[in-house]
Design an enzyme around this catalytic site. Structure first.
Site, PDB file in Angstrom:
ATOM      1  N   ASP A  24      17.544 104.436 -18.782  1.00 16.85           N
ATOM      2  CA  ASP A  24      17.235 103.510 -17.681  1.00 16.85           C
ATOM      3  C   ASP A  24      17.645 102.045 -17.904  1.00 16.85           C
ATOM      4  O   ASP A  24      16.898 101.124 -17.524  1.00 16.85           O
ATOM      5  CB  ASP A  24      15.740 103.554 -17.358  1.00 16.85           C
ATOM      6  CG  ASP A  24      15.275 104.925 -16.904  1.00 16.85           C
ATOM      7  OD1 ASP A  24      16.112 105.841 -16.811  1.00 16.85           O
ATOM      8  OD2 ASP A  24      14.063 105.088 -16.646  1.00 16.85           O
ATOM      9  N   LYS A 129      16.970 110.735 -12.631  1.00 12.33           N
ATOM     10  CA  LYS A 129      15.633 111.327 -12.779  1.00 12.33           C
ATOM     11  C   LYS A 129      14.652 110.655 -11.815  1.00 12.33           C
ATOM     12  O   LYS A 129      14.622 109.430 -11.715  1.00 12.33           O
ATOM     13  CB  LYS A 129      15.148 111.193 -14.229  1.00 12.33           C
ATOM     14  CG  LYS A 129      15.033 109.766 -14.738  1.00 12.33           C
ATOM     15  CD  LYS A 129      14.678 109.777 -16.227  1.00 12.33           C
ATOM     16  CE  LYS A 129      14.395 108.408 -16.777  1.00 12.33           C
ATOM     17  NZ  LYS A 129      13.212 107.734 -16.258  1.00 12.33           N
ATOM     18  N   CYS A 162       9.177 104.997 -19.891  1.00  9.39           N
ATOM     19  CA  CYS A 162      10.180 106.075 -19.788  1.00  9.39           C
ATOM     20  C   CYS A 162      10.677 106.561 -21.150  1.00  9.39           C
ATOM     21  O   CYS A 162      11.010 107.737 -21.296  1.00  9.39           O
ATOM     22  CB  CYS A 162      11.318 105.632 -18.885  1.00  9.39           C
ATOM     23  SG  CYS A 162      10.781 105.523 -17.161  1.00  9.39           S
TER      24      CYS A 162
HETATM   25  C1  C5J Z   1      10.930 102.802 -16.964  1.00  4.31           C
HETATM   26  C2  C5J Z   1       9.221 102.029 -15.456  1.00  4.31           C
HETATM   27  N1  C5J Z   1      12.217 103.074 -17.024  1.00  4.31           N
HETATM   28  N2  C5J Z   1       8.575 101.335 -16.378  1.00  4.31           N
HETATM   29  N3  C5J Z   1      10.392 102.650 -15.719  1.00  4.31           N
HETATM   30  O1  C5J Z   1      10.275 102.661 -17.983  1.00  4.31           O
HETATM   31  O2  C5J Z   1       8.780 102.097 -14.331  1.00  4.31           O
END
Ligand code: C5J
Length: 222
Positions: A24, A129, A162
């Protein structure tokens, strides 16, 4: 077989069966003016991970090893966005709404994409995802099985959400995971530290933690 210094004990891996999984690193989380900053977060806490990720990614690519990237986001019709996730946080602007870089966390929008500094090259799968974990409702497990991957080097943001969710999912599916300390980040440094401590605690209940320099040196030695 390569062994590197790690917490809580050395991590052993065969490079050909080890994938670099970058979670991400999206514009909406990392760039000034994006969704993360709109929520009041200090994006510099995540941006410090860009250079270490670039170095590790370059070493992994140069060695011809497996790299995969993920993006958190949803279909444009939001059919895969649970109503609970949409309204969670009770923000005036939610996932799916128009945000500073297009619709927030919607596939195809500018903010949803990976930052240019870490952009995937052809042949590196991108896993889209809808959840926090990279295995939930994705083809990641299938791809890893097809490539004979047994170990994951997990990088990206955020460490406690994540990254850790993906490590827990991977752990239950039988993968050994090493979380790369300087290649992960959180808007909250104490969450980053705690999330890493959880991974390595109790003799490695979920996995291992090490710095990217350990991996780069080991791959360089071949
Ligand atoms: C991730 C989030 N990628 N914190 N997303 O950690 O919403």
């Amino acid at each position: 077989m390569i062994a590197i210094a790690a917490e809580p004990y050395p991590f052993e891996f065969e490079p050909a069966h080890t994938a670099l999984l970058i979670i991400d690193m999206q514009r909406d989380f990392l760039e000034p003016g994006g969704f993360g900053e709109m929520l009041g977060n200090d994006v510099s806490q995540l941006r410090r991970t860009i250079e270490p990720n670039q170095r590790l990614l370059a070493a992994w690519r140069a060695a011809g090893l497996m790299v995969m990237h993920t993006r958190e986001g949803h279909r444009p019709d939001l059919a895969d966005l649970p109503p609970a996730k949409k309204i969670r946080g009770r923000s005036a602007t939610c996932i799916g709404d128009a945000g500073p870089m297009g619709r927030i966390l919607v596939r195809g929008e500018a903010g949803h994409d990976i930052i240019p500094a870490l952009y995937p090259v052809p042949g590196e799968p991108i896993i889209d995802k809808p959840g926090k974990g990279a295995f939930y409702a994705t083809s990641l497990g299938r791809l890893l099985a097809d490539k004979g991957i047994a170990n994951l080097l997990v990088c990206g943001v955020t460490t406690e959400v994540c990254v850790n969710t993906t490590v827990r999912e991977a752990n239950d599916r039988g993968y050994d995971c090493l979380v790369v300390r300087d290649c992960c980040g959180s808007y909250f440094p104490h969450f980053h530290d705690s999330a890493l401590a959880m991974v390595a605690a109790q003799r490695g209940i979920f996995g291992w933690v090490a710095d990217s320099s350990q991996l780069i040196d080991a791959i360089g030695r071949g």
